[in-house]
Design an enzyme around this catalytic site. Structure first.
Site, PDB file in Angstrom:
ATOM      1  N   TYR A  38      16.691 -69.096 -39.605  1.00  0.00           N
ATOM      2  CA  TYR A  38      16.459 -70.669 -40.129  1.00  0.00           C
ATOM      3  C   TYR A  38      15.130 -70.784 -38.944  1.00  0.00           C
ATOM      4  O   TYR A  38      15.633 -70.234 -37.964  1.00  0.00           O
ATOM      5  CB  TYR A  38      17.879 -70.869 -39.119  1.00  0.00           C
ATOM      6  CG  TYR A  38      18.116 -72.379 -40.009  1.00  0.00           C
ATOM      7  CD1 TYR A  38      18.853 -72.771 -40.702  1.00  0.00           C
ATOM      8  CD2 TYR A  38      17.208 -73.116 -39.195  1.00  0.00           C
ATOM      9  CE1 TYR A  38      18.601 -74.240 -41.564  1.00  0.00           C
ATOM     10  CE2 TYR A  38      17.952 -74.500 -39.606  1.00  0.00           C
ATOM     11  CZ  TYR A  38      18.000 -74.671 -40.396  1.00  0.00           C
ATOM     12  OH  TYR A  38      17.975 -76.017 -40.615  1.00  0.00           O
ATOM     13  N   TYR A  63      12.130 -77.326 -46.348  1.00  0.00           N
ATOM     14  CA  TYR A  63      13.628 -77.576 -45.311  1.00  0.00           C
ATOM     15  C   TYR A  63      14.347 -78.079 -45.921  1.00  0.00           C
ATOM     16  O   TYR A  63      14.916 -79.109 -46.453  1.00  0.00           O
ATOM     17  CB  TYR A  63      12.396 -78.600 -44.344  1.00  0.00           C
ATOM     18  CG  TYR A  63      13.979 -78.802 -43.367  1.00  0.00           C
ATOM     19  CD1 TYR A  63      14.179 -78.514 -42.732  1.00  0.00           C
ATOM     20  CD2 TYR A  63      14.065 -80.381 -43.562  1.00  0.00           C
ATOM     21  CE1 TYR A  63      15.358 -78.526 -41.610  1.00  0.00           C
ATOM     22  CE2 TYR A  63      15.238 -80.936 -42.386  1.00  0.00           C
ATOM     23  CZ  TYR A  63      15.513 -79.750 -41.639  1.00  0.00           C
ATOM     24  OH  TYR A  63      16.659 -79.898 -41.308  1.00  0.00           O
TER      25      TYR A  63
END
Length: 388
Positions: free
Chosen positions: A297, A341
């Site tokens: 991430y 995102y």
């Protein structure tokens, strides 16, 4: 208890379908429509229909309720529906909860989804605009008066301490950004397709909150992503090779807060991800050397370095050199820095593509992938593996 013992979930369920909308800065349609498009695409990828679905999992920060998505997709009765809190930290946990439901026989086919207009609508990067009274809001009250108003400012505190502790400069974060953008440049689905960057461009990008520069921060994206989970037995008879859920875990550290855990014993690590790492290694029986591709991430580059260290790919303070040496295929889709995102859900899809052998930046022979969710918050992770 699970923090100290191998769990029994590994190998009992698999991801069998992935689907997404285009990734943009202005989708021009509702978040519900984005969710439905992604869910239908994932089901089609798996060779299933809405009528096959009896479970749905999403995030708490979502405007498209499970029953509304089910109705809009043409699904029938649901026997399982669930939501996971803490923003991007929920990504891999949605798959974990789907796998738990399947393994327990509560549901047979569970779809995990995430859809938002995070650029044209509500922008998480804008920080705190308004908070209803809550315990979480009270915790933020200790940092907001001092100008720590946005996720970038919260991460900058830990990043600054990391650099100080290990004698590094902000350029230490550059290789994470360059690697992500290099992979995005060859990925037609990525927003930054065809637009790689250099270390010099990273170092020249403007400050957001020192020591974070513009190119250390992820995008804001409109789009949707969905994943289909079912039993491994059923998965073997479907359209695509299964991505076996070898291990799944959630983790929260001691004195955990949402990105403002400045009162921990130290600021140079991510204890919540350490808890996830220990459980993933225990349950899967694997070690860092066994991982072929890591999808970590990357909402902010410093936390990618800390994740590499928490998982044991390198020693504390050595992740900058590790990434510079390109010792591990990292965020081969471009990550949230380069592709989109989507609170990490697109990263799970990339791990599935790697195992199928269909990724744009395919790692030859990829058989084991590590995926992580948001950091600085209670989080989650997955080890996905090829069948057999």
């Amino acid at each position: 208890m699970s923090l100290r013992a191998k769990d029994t979930l590994g190998g009992r369920a698999a991801v069998v379908g992935i689907g997404a909308t285009e990734f943009s800065k202005d989708s021009g349609r509702s978040e519900l429509r984005l969710a439905v498009e992604a869910v239908r695409a994932a089901l089609d990828d798996a060779g299933l229909t809405p009528a096959d679905v009896d479970g749905l999992v999403t995030f708490t920060m979502d405007t498209s309720p499970e029953i509304t998505v089910a109705q809009a997709c043409g699904m029938g009765e649901l026997s399982f529906f669930s939501r996971v809190h803490y923003g991007g930290g929920a990504a891999c946990a949605t798959v974990q909860q789907a796998a738990l439901a399947v393994a327990a026989g509560i549901a047979e086919v569970v779809v995990c989804y995430r859809a938002f207009n995070e650029r044209s609508g509500r922008r998480f990067g804008a920080g705190v605009q308004h908070r209803e009274p809550s315990a979480e809001g009270a915790a933020l009250g200790w940092v907001l008066p001092f100008g720590l108003l946005t996720p970038a400012s919260w991460v900058a505190m830990a990043a600054q301490r990391y650099l100080h502790t290990y004698g590094l400069t902000p350029e230490a974060f550059g290789h994470v950004a360059v690697t992500g953008r290099a992979h995005a440049a060859t990925n037609p689905a990525a927003y930054f397709h065809g637009r790689p960057i250099t270390l010099a461009e990273h170092a020249a990008s403007r400050w957001i909150v020192e020591p974070l520069r513009l190119l250390d921060c992820c995008q804001e994206t409109d789009g949707g992503q969905a994943l289909v989970v079912t039993s491994l037995e059923r998965a073997r008879h479907l359209r695509r090779p299964p991505a076996v859920i070898a291990a799944a875990a959630q983790g929260a550290g001691r004195a955990q807060e949402q990105m403002t855990g400045f009162y921990r014993d130290e600021l140079t690590g991510l204890p919540e991800m350490g808890a996830v790492a220990r459980q993933l290694w225990r349950t899967s029986g694997l070690a860092p050397a066994d991982i072929d591709v890591a999808i970590l991430y990357d909402h902010f580059t410093p936390f990618v370095l800390m994740q590499l260290e928490e998982f044991g790919f390198c020693a504390r303070g050595e992740a900058a050199d590790f990434t510079a040496g390109r010792r591990l295929p990292l965020n081969t889709h471009g990550g949230q820095l380069g592709e989109a995102y989507l609170h990490g859900m697109n990263g799970i899809a990339e791990a599935v593509r790697q195992l199928r052998g269909t990724a744009v930046n395919q790692v030859p022979g990829a058989a084991r992938t590590l995926v992580t969710a948001g950091t600085g918050v209670p989080t989650s992770g997955l080890v996905l593996a090829a069948d057999g």
